[in-house]
Design an enzyme around this catalytic site. Structure first.
Site, PDB file in Angstrom:
ATOM      1  CB  SER A  79      41.128   9.269   3.562  1.00  0.00           C
ATOM      2  OG  SER A  79      41.155   8.126   2.506  1.00  0.00           O
ATOM      3  CE  LYS A  99      42.899   7.915   0.166  1.00  0.00           C
ATOM      4  NZ  LYS A  99      41.502   8.182   0.200  1.00  0.00           N
ATOM      5  CE1 TYR A 125      45.394   4.537  -0.435  1.00  0.00           C
ATOM      6  CE2 TYR A 125      44.969   2.416  -0.672  1.00  0.00           C
ATOM      7  CZ  TYR A 125      44.429   3.796  -0.303  1.00  0.00           C
ATOM      8  OH  TYR A 125      43.544   4.636  -0.202  1.00  0.00           O
ATOM      9  CE1 TYR A 176      37.747   9.988   2.097  1.00  0.00           C
ATOM     10  CE2 TYR A 176      36.352  10.772   4.242  1.00  0.00           C
ATOM     11  CZ  TYR A 176      37.290   9.973   3.554  1.00  0.00           C
ATOM     12  OH  TYR A 176      37.801   9.178   4.258  1.00  0.00           O
ATOM     13  CB  VAL A 222      36.615   5.331   6.131  1.00  0.00           C
ATOM     14  CG1 VAL A 222      36.234   6.446   4.901  1.00  0.00           C
ATOM     15  CG2 VAL A 222      37.760   4.474   6.256  1.00  0.00           C
TER      16      VAL A 222
HETATM   17  N1  GLU Z   1      42.300   2.219   3.372  1.00  0.00           N
HETATM   18  C1  GLU Z   1      40.657   3.142   2.692  1.00  0.00           C
HETATM   19  C2  GLU Z   1      40.139   2.384   1.368  1.00  0.00           C
HETATM   20  O1  GLU Z   1      41.357   2.684   0.359  1.00  0.00           O
HETATM   21  C3  GLU Z   1      40.897   4.493   2.783  1.00  0.00           C
HETATM   22  C4  GLU Z   1      39.312   5.227   2.730  1.00  0.00           C
HETATM   23  C5  GLU Z   1      39.881   6.286   3.312  1.00  0.00           C
HETATM   24  O2  GLU Z   1      39.836   6.614   4.816  1.00  0.00           O
HETATM   25  O3  GLU Z   1      38.597   7.428   2.592  1.00  0.00           O
HETATM   26  O4  GLU Z   1      39.693   2.179   1.339  1.00  0.00           O
END
Ligand code: GLU
Length: 331
Positions: A72, A75, A197, A249, A267
């Site tokens: 993430s 993002k 993604y 988060y 994560v």
């Molecule tokens: N690729 C993970 C998902 O979309 C990223 C989650 C994350 O790092 O929060 O579930």
């Protein structure tokens, strides 16, 4: 600026990194993310902390050249790219900037707009990837990889095993993608958008890369090492604001309160933090707390931010003077 104090402060920074690392290394609490099966195949003991300054310096302790998937943390950077490509209004029309207070993978949209709350939760991030896909088409992933590589200052690559594992098991993200298509947040092929993604989440980085990527944002979009302009400065400002309010988060409020540094967590166990105009911090330790943040990463950030006075609303301003004199004297 007190030049004479510089080297002493530089040494103090290295000492601080070493002390912080030694203090939190014995902490084995938390658990590896296992909902993407391939993520369990990492060394749970790995732990690295890196600081990259806007004058191009890099200070590291521990496993800062160990690769892991960015997840993430991507993002934030893809949001910055989308803002630059599509413009602020077009992006805001598809995804908001309100913290959701829900888990990153929640299937919840803002009831007022029927759009994703923000670009740091999966629904918002998939929407943002959809914007890049719509504007760039087939080369969208290559552009994302190029931008993240430029921010890191080296050519990054994808962990194909993690990508396949995520693509094979990402049914919840597929459900989110189809709902986004249904409300008009994304257009075109949901499968193609999710493929990008899943790939962007599987890009391999190190803690040192995250520090450099953070320092590129801290240096208003210019990579301090390569001198290359990677991101537009207005896009950087908006990205940092969203990282500050939504990047950790559903711990983001506590993080803003205690640490006070725009940051994004993944994560895979990485955290990238940005101290505007000063430095980027990257940490890696893959055991996560129940909110999905690296246990040792949160502990290290909290301690370093406190010691260096990095909180955005630091009352004494001693901290920024401390870091400024350190930045001016080490390279
Ligand atoms: N690729 C993970 C998902 O979309 C990223 C989650 C994350 O790092 O929060 O579930």
């Amino acid at each position: 600026m007190d030049q004479k104090r510089g080297p002493v402060l530089g040494n103090r920074l290295v000492e601080l990194l070493c002390d912080t690392h030694a203090r939190h290394r014995p902490n084995r609490s938390g658990a590896l993310a296992d909902y993407i099966p391939e993520l369990t195949r990492v060394d749970p003991e790995a732990f690295g902390i890196a600081i990259a300054t806007v004058d191009g310096g890099l200070h590291t302790v521990g496993d800062t050249d160990r690769t892991f998937t960015i997840q993430s943390v991507s993002k934030a950077f893809v949001y910055c790219l989308a803002l630059e490509l599509a413009g602020r209004e077009a992006v805001l029309a598809k995804v908001g900037v309100e913290p959701s207070g829900d888990a990153f993978n929640s299937i919840v949209f803002d009831p007022r707009t029927n759009m994703p709350f923000n670009p740091m939760v999966n629904a918002g991030a998939i929407t943002v990837t959809g914007i890049v896909h719509k504007l760039v088409g087939k080369g969208a992933f290559e552009l994302i990889l190029e931008k993240l590589s430029e921010a890191a200052g080296r050519t990054l690559a994808v962990d194909e095993a993690v990508y396949r594992s995520e693509a094979d098991t990402g049914h919840r993200n597929r459900a989110i993608g189809h709902l986004l298509r249904n409300v008009g947040a994304v257009e075109g092929s949901v499968d193609d958008i999710l493929d990008i993604y899943f790939r962007q989440c599987s890009i391999l980085v190190t803690a040192a890369d995250l520090a450099h990527m953070g320092s590129t944002l801290a240096h208003v979009g210019d990579n301090p090492v390569t001198g290359r302009q990677v991101f537009d400065l207005l896009a950087v400002r908006s990205t940092l604001a969203v990282m500050f309010t939504c990047g950790m988060y559903d711990y983001s409020g506590n993080w803003a309160f205690d640490v006070g540094v725009p940051a994004k967590s993944g994560v895979g166990g990485g955290i990238c933090g940005v101290v505007n105009r000063q430095l980027g911090i990257g940490t890696y330790s893959p055991r996560l707390d129940p909110k999905g943040n690296s246990v040792r990463g949160v502990a290290a950030f909290t301690e370093i931010a406190d010691e260096l006075g990095l909180h955005a609303f630091e009352y004494s301003n001693v901290g920024s003077a401390f870091v400024r004199s350190f930045v001016s004297s080490t390279g």
